[in-house]
Design a protein around this motif. Structure first.
Motif, PDB file in Angstrom:
ATOM      1  N   THR A   5      -6.772 -28.200 -27.177  1.00  0.00           N
ATOM      2  CA  THR A   5      -5.805 -27.274 -27.212  1.00  0.00           C
ATOM      3  C   THR A   5      -6.028 -25.806 -27.894  1.00  0.00           C
ATOM      4  O   THR A   5      -6.305 -26.094 -29.145  1.00  0.00           O
ATOM      5  CB  THR A   5      -4.359 -27.696 -27.276  1.00  0.00           C
ATOM      6  OG1 THR A   5      -4.052 -28.881 -26.437  1.00  0.00           O
ATOM      7  CG2 THR A   5      -3.401 -26.441 -27.290  1.00  0.00           C
ATOM      8  N   LYS A  11      -4.642 -10.449 -27.824  1.00  0.00           N
ATOM      9  CA  LYS A  11      -4.342 -10.679 -26.247  1.00  0.00           C
ATOM     10  C   LYS A  11      -5.120 -11.565 -25.763  1.00  0.00           C
ATOM     11  O   LYS A  11      -5.144 -12.000 -24.350  1.00  0.00           O
ATOM     12  CB  LYS A  11      -5.008  -9.447 -25.760  1.00  0.00           C
ATOM     13  CG  LYS A  11      -4.252  -7.935 -26.085  1.00  0.00           C
ATOM     14  CD  LYS A  11      -4.603  -6.982 -25.428  1.00  0.00           C
ATOM     15  CE  LYS A  11      -3.746  -5.539 -25.680  1.00  0.00           C
ATOM     16  NZ  LYS A  11      -2.424  -5.786 -25.515  1.00  0.00           N
ATOM     17  N   PRO A  26      -1.997 -10.355 -19.724  1.00  0.00           N
ATOM     18  CA  PRO A  26      -1.636 -11.205 -20.738  1.00  0.00           C
ATOM     19  C   PRO A  26      -2.593 -12.621 -20.648  1.00  0.00           C
ATOM     20  O   PRO A  26      -2.346 -13.136 -19.537  1.00  0.00           O
ATOM     21  CB  PRO A  26      -0.319 -11.179 -20.957  1.00  0.00           C
ATOM     22  CG  PRO A  26       0.123 -10.096 -20.447  1.00  0.00           C
ATOM     23  CD  PRO A  26      -0.824  -9.931 -19.337  1.00  0.00           C
ATOM     24  N   ALA A  27      -2.996 -13.291 -21.562  1.00  0.00           N
ATOM     25  CA  ALA A  27      -3.584 -14.471 -21.485  1.00  0.00           C
ATOM     26  C   ALA A  27      -2.573 -15.589 -21.484  1.00  0.00           C
ATOM     27  O   ALA A  27      -1.510 -15.712 -22.270  1.00  0.00           O
ATOM     28  CB  ALA A  27      -4.673 -14.648 -22.637  1.00  0.00           C
ATOM     29  N   ARG A  28      -3.122 -16.546 -20.709  1.00  0.00           N
ATOM     30  CA  ARG A  28      -1.921 -17.914 -20.713  1.00  0.00           C
ATOM     31  C   ARG A  28      -2.732 -19.097 -21.125  1.00  0.00           C
ATOM     32  O   ARG A  28      -4.082 -19.129 -20.646  1.00  0.00           O
ATOM     33  CB  ARG A  28      -1.442 -17.934 -19.259  1.00  0.00           C
ATOM     34  CG  ARG A  28      -0.450 -16.931 -18.907  1.00  0.00           C
ATOM     35  CD  ARG A  28       0.429 -17.160 -17.665  1.00  0.00           C
ATOM     36  NE  ARG A  28      -0.507 -17.303 -16.454  1.00  0.00           N
ATOM     37  CZ  ARG A  28      -1.113 -16.391 -15.797  1.00  0.00           C
ATOM     38  NH1 ARG A  28      -0.865 -15.037 -15.772  1.00  0.00           N
ATOM     39  NH2 ARG A  28      -2.028 -16.868 -14.649  1.00  0.00           N
ATOM     40  N   VAL A  29      -1.974 -19.964 -21.729  1.00  0.00           N
ATOM     41  CA  VAL A  29      -2.640 -21.410 -21.925  1.00  0.00           C
ATOM     42  C   VAL A  29      -2.436 -22.283 -20.924  1.00  0.00           C
ATOM     43  O   VAL A  29      -1.002 -22.601 -20.723  1.00  0.00           O
ATOM     44  CB  VAL A  29      -2.076 -22.000 -23.177  1.00  0.00           C
ATOM     45  CG1 VAL A  29      -2.713 -23.180 -23.519  1.00  0.00           C
ATOM     46  CG2 VAL A  29      -2.389 -20.788 -24.298  1.00  0.00           C
ATOM     47  N   GLU A  30      -3.388 -23.075 -20.201  1.00  0.00           N
ATOM     48  CA  GLU A  30      -3.167 -23.814 -19.093  1.00  0.00           C
ATOM     49  C   GLU A  30      -3.823 -25.140 -19.559  1.00  0.00           C
ATOM     50  O   GLU A  30      -4.919 -25.241 -19.313  1.00  0.00           O
ATOM     51  CB  GLU A  30      -3.210 -23.500 -17.803  1.00  0.00           C
ATOM     52  CG  GLU A  30      -2.540 -22.234 -17.347  1.00  0.00           C
ATOM     53  CD  GLU A  30      -2.889 -21.784 -15.935  1.00  0.00           C
ATOM     54  OE1 GLU A  30      -3.873 -22.185 -15.433  1.00  0.00           O
ATOM     55  OE2 GLU A  30      -2.426 -20.709 -15.636  1.00  0.00           O
ATOM     56  N   LEU A  34      -7.890 -21.187 -20.976  1.00  0.00           N
ATOM     57  CA  LEU A  34      -7.241 -19.865 -21.270  1.00  0.00           C
ATOM     58  C   LEU A  34      -7.574 -18.936 -19.999  1.00  0.00           C
ATOM     59  O   LEU A  34      -8.476 -19.239 -19.530  1.00  0.00           O
ATOM     60  CB  LEU A  34      -7.526 -19.132 -22.509  1.00  0.00           C
ATOM     61  CG  LEU A  34      -7.346 -19.636 -23.865  1.00  0.00           C
ATOM     62  CD1 LEU A  34      -7.772 -18.566 -24.698  1.00  0.00           C
ATOM     63  CD2 LEU A  34      -5.750 -19.909 -23.993  1.00  0.00           C
ATOM     64  N   THR A  35      -6.446 -18.623 -19.141  1.00  0.00           N
ATOM     65  CA  THR A  35      -6.757 -17.677 -18.207  1.00  0.00           C
ATOM     66  C   THR A  35      -5.878 -16.533 -18.309  1.00  0.00           C
ATOM     67  O   THR A  35      -4.834 -16.336 -19.078  1.00  0.00           O
ATOM     68  CB  THR A  35      -5.986 -18.429 -16.909  1.00  0.00           C
ATOM     69  OG1 THR A  35      -4.628 -18.637 -17.115  1.00  0.00           O
ATOM     70  CG2 THR A  35      -6.744 -19.789 -16.576  1.00  0.00           C
ATOM     71  N   ALA A  36      -6.328 -15.296 -17.568  1.00  0.00           N
ATOM     72  CA  ALA A  36      -5.808 -13.947 -17.667  1.00  0.00           C
ATOM     73  C   ALA A  36      -5.972 -13.530 -16.223  1.00  0.00           C
ATOM     74  O   ALA A  36      -7.065 -13.347 -15.708  1.00  0.00           O
ATOM     75  CB  ALA A  36      -6.431 -13.193 -18.580  1.00  0.00           C
ATOM     76  N   TRP A  50     -13.358 -12.708 -25.111  1.00  0.00           N
ATOM     77  CA  TRP A  50     -12.308 -13.696 -25.373  1.00  0.00           C
ATOM     78  C   TRP A  50     -12.258 -13.883 -26.846  1.00  0.00           C
ATOM     79  O   TRP A  50     -13.233 -14.028 -27.603  1.00  0.00           O
ATOM     80  CB  TRP A  50     -12.405 -14.819 -24.629  1.00  0.00           C
ATOM     81  CG  TRP A  50     -13.627 -15.583 -24.574  1.00  0.00           C
ATOM     82  CD1 TRP A  50     -14.646 -15.558 -24.091  1.00  0.00           C
ATOM     83  CD2 TRP A  50     -13.919 -16.773 -25.709  1.00  0.00           C
ATOM     84  NE1 TRP A  50     -15.596 -16.399 -24.446  1.00  0.00           N
ATOM     85  CE2 TRP A  50     -14.928 -17.297 -25.531  1.00  0.00           C
ATOM     86  CE3 TRP A  50     -12.901 -17.616 -26.622  1.00  0.00           C
ATOM     87  CZ2 TRP A  50     -15.546 -18.326 -26.388  1.00  0.00           C
ATOM     88  CZ3 TRP A  50     -13.503 -18.417 -27.600  1.00  0.00           C
ATOM     89  CH2 TRP A  50     -15.026 -18.916 -27.466  1.00  0.00           C
TER      90      TRP A  50
END
Length: 351
Positions: A5, A11, A26-30, A34-36, A50
């Motif tokens: 994780t 950002k 904004p970046a997201r945790v999946e 990490l995706t944006a 990144w």
């Protein structure tokens, strides 16, 4: 995609279009990814920069490019060749190693000397070393914070993200424990301070390199390793100022525990024997192992010479002088081991 994780730092992901405009949301945790989202209609070369923090608090950053249509110029292309992906900047790495060395030395001087006094006697001359140890524990944290920012980027968003991350929480816990130790040094009983030493070792274990699939085991092994090294190194320093042969079995025991836990951690992080000679982590581990081997080869005759049993009819003054000579040699070697340990935990493991 990460092997564990990760959390976006600031950002997290910045995507710069051919014109240099930042086009990522904004970046997201999946999970471990990490995706944006990207909003752009430009064709040409895009640069992605990144930065992230692992669950074990270690920073990572990198950059790469991709092309939509035909390649083009991009003001941020230089970032793609800025270094190996996933590592700290040179300044960040040096500061990380420095912060950990200061912390390890402070840990040893504080809790190692307290443990030495428990098994020998309370010596007023060691008070200054105890205070110096607590000061080092406190001083290590701002250096560690600057090291994190130097490894990522010096901006407000990143600083807030770092302080709100597991790293920031562990930093606060270490500072809290150090300040509490400062207050408890006034007590006659050393046991509350030793208890806080165990807490500090567990906090250090939580910020060490995680073992894939066995995070709890890694935390425990690191905590035991740090605690044993602290007792050994701090005891050797105390031996210079207040020699006492009763420390001998504890020094041997702590050193043995440190070796065993160190070997187990090395096996868990290396993954394969080839990593010893193909990675920076492996080379530093080899140097540390060589220093430890030198300690083992020299320690047995030194212990027999300076801690003979039964005790011959030396004068107390002569015995203390011999003990200090042997301890001074081992303190120097122990300091080198702490340097190697600080560098080792600042490097990304091969596995």
């Amino acid at each position: 995609m990460f092997s564990e994780t990760a959390f976006p730092a600031g950002k997290g992901i910045k995507v710069f279009g051919p014109s240099g405009r930042q086009v990522a949301g904004p970046a997201r945790v999946e999970g471990h990814v990490l995706t944006a989202p990207i909003s752009s209609t430009e064709t040409g070369t895009y640069v992605v920069i990144w930065q992230a923090l692992a669950a074990d608090t270690h920073p990572s950053r990198g950059a790469f490019s991709f092309v939509v249509g035909q390649s083009s110029a991009n003001p941020y292309l230089a970032a793609v060749s800025g270094g190996e992906i996933g590592t700290a900047t040179p300044l960040g790495f040096v500061l990380q190693a420095l912060a950990r060395w200061i912390h390890f030395l402070g840990f040893a001087l504080t809790f190692g000397i307290i443990a030495y006094q428990v098994v020998t006697r309370r010596e007023p001359r060691l008070r200054r070393l105890l205070v110096a140890g607590v000061v080092l524990l406190i001083a290590a944290e701002p250096v560690a914070l600057v090291a994190q920012l130097a490894s990522l980027s010096f901006d407000g968003d990143t600083a807030i993200a770092v302080l709100a991350s597991p790293f920031g929480r562990l930093l606060g816990l270490r500072l809290g424990v150090a300040l509490l130790v400062w207050a408890l040094l006034a007590l006659e009983s050393p046991w509350p301070v030793l208890g806080l030493g165990g807490v500090m070792a567990l906090i250090d274990g939580a910020s060490a390199h995680a073992i894939l699939g066995l995070p709890g085991a890694g935390l425990l092994l690191d905590a035991i390793h740090v605690g044993a090294m602290g007792i050994w190194v701090g005891g050797l320093v105390a031996l210079l100022f207040a020699p006492d042969r009763r420390f001998r079995p504890y020094a041997i025991g702590a050193f043995a525990v440190a070796i065993v836990t160190g070997v187990l951690l090395a096996l868990a992080h290396l993954g394969s024997p080839a990593a010893l000679v193909t990675t920076g982590y492996g080379w530093v581990l080899l140097v540390k192992a060589a220093v430890v081997a030198a300690v083992i080869s020299f320690s047995t005759p030194l212990l027999r010479r300076y801690f003979p049993s039964p005790l011959p009819a030396y004068s107390l003054h002569r015995l203390r002088g011999r003990v200090r000579m042997g301890a001074l040699f081992r303190v120097g070697v122990a300091g080198l081991i702490l340097v190697m340990a600080a560098v080792l935990v600042s490097l990304p493991p091969p596995r």
